[in-house]
Design an enzyme around this catalytic site. Sequence first.
Site, PDB file in Angstrom:
ATOM      1  N   GLU A 111       0.992  -1.196  -0.173  1.00 44.97           N
ATOM      2  CA  GLU A 111      -0.059   0.409   0.046  1.00 44.97           C
ATOM      3  C   GLU A 111       0.915   1.610  -0.311  1.00 44.97           C
ATOM      4  OE1 GLU A 111      -2.901  -0.167   3.086  1.00 44.97           O
ATOM      5  OE2 GLU A 111      -3.223  -2.303   2.641  1.00 44.97           O
ATOM      6  N   GLY A 132      -0.063   6.509   6.867  1.00 43.89           N
ATOM      7  CA  GLY A 132       1.403   7.421   7.609  1.00 43.89           C
ATOM      8  C   GLY A 132       2.317   8.014   7.603  1.00 43.89           C
TER       9      GLY A 132
END
Length: 387
Positions: A252, A374
């Site tokens: 991802e 993130g």
Amino acid sequence: MREELRIMVPRSLFGPEHEEFRNTLRRFFADEVMPHHAAWEAQGYVDRKLWNRAGEMGLLCMAIPEEYGGLGADRLFSIVLMEEKAYLGATATTFEIHSDVIANYIFHFGTEAQKLHWLPKMASGVAVGAVAMTEPSGGSDLQAIKTRAVVDGDEYVLNGSKIFITNGHHGDIFVVVARTGDSGEGKRDISLILVEGDRAGFTKGKPLQKVGMKGQDTCELFFENVRLPRSNLLGGVEGKGFMQLMQELAWERLMVAIGAIAGARMALDVTLEYTRNRKVFGKSVDSYQNSRFKLAEMKSEIAIGQVFVDRCIELALARQLAPEASAAAKYWTTDLHCKVVDQCLQLHGGYGYMMEYPIAHAFIDSRASRIYLGTNEIMKEVIARTL
């Protein structure tokens, strides 16, 4: 001419069939997406019929095997789609999240019944998928989530909320990260649960008003005593959610890097064209040494980044991509993307701040990539742990 055709280090990942597919995608985006993009930005989501059209054309869940409704194609076809979307600035579309994130969770970790029920619907565009991780009280720390699923007989009762959920408005099936245990060991208490969009007690907020990526379907989700059969637990075993998330996270994050490099190439290309045609004091902008050096620096850095990303793709296809490598690709390429876009906007002068120019859209759309999947600071922490 596209920068990718003149790149310093020729790419060797793709075969003739992938390039033919790239041409198909360019026509699809030119005909079916970009003419409507401004309207979708105004309403905060794409029209549902675009999902149906993408399904009809076989653009969804391409890497999913044919027995589950996909094409059984190699993942390079998905990567071509990611690159073309990013190059064109079609930020309202979220096919890659649906096909290469949510469908992957169901295919890799779901029970046979879950795969047979949902994947054909997702491949056809009948059902839109979303993953619900982030909560209002925290983002990157998944072990601290508060959304909870409690067993009650043959059912789970789900309570909590999620925010910044892509495909939240159109979503029909959600992979929800929830706490199912109280062992105190954090990651062992996390599970992934499939939640249908029409469940009683499940409500969706209005599309969120974002700085950029305005046409991308993003909203908040609320779960109030949502009752779900225990068969909705992804894979059928509690406490596996954190491990499942971590297994897919490298891919991802690489997806973000793939889009970032393609977006940087687009920014450079439109700027090359602009600086060649724009005159200042009787000379084209690209004839000045400062401009030429800036353009040369950007072309070099994009080429360097593309080589690293392509190598990471090769490793991902072999399921050998290390978490720290994907973290490095994600943070470095998104930082580069934002730097390139900023410098390209500067070379446009005042016109770069006008929304009729692609570089202005790129300026406001690119910034989020350093936050989602993130933050880049978290990426550096992931890398630092390997020192």
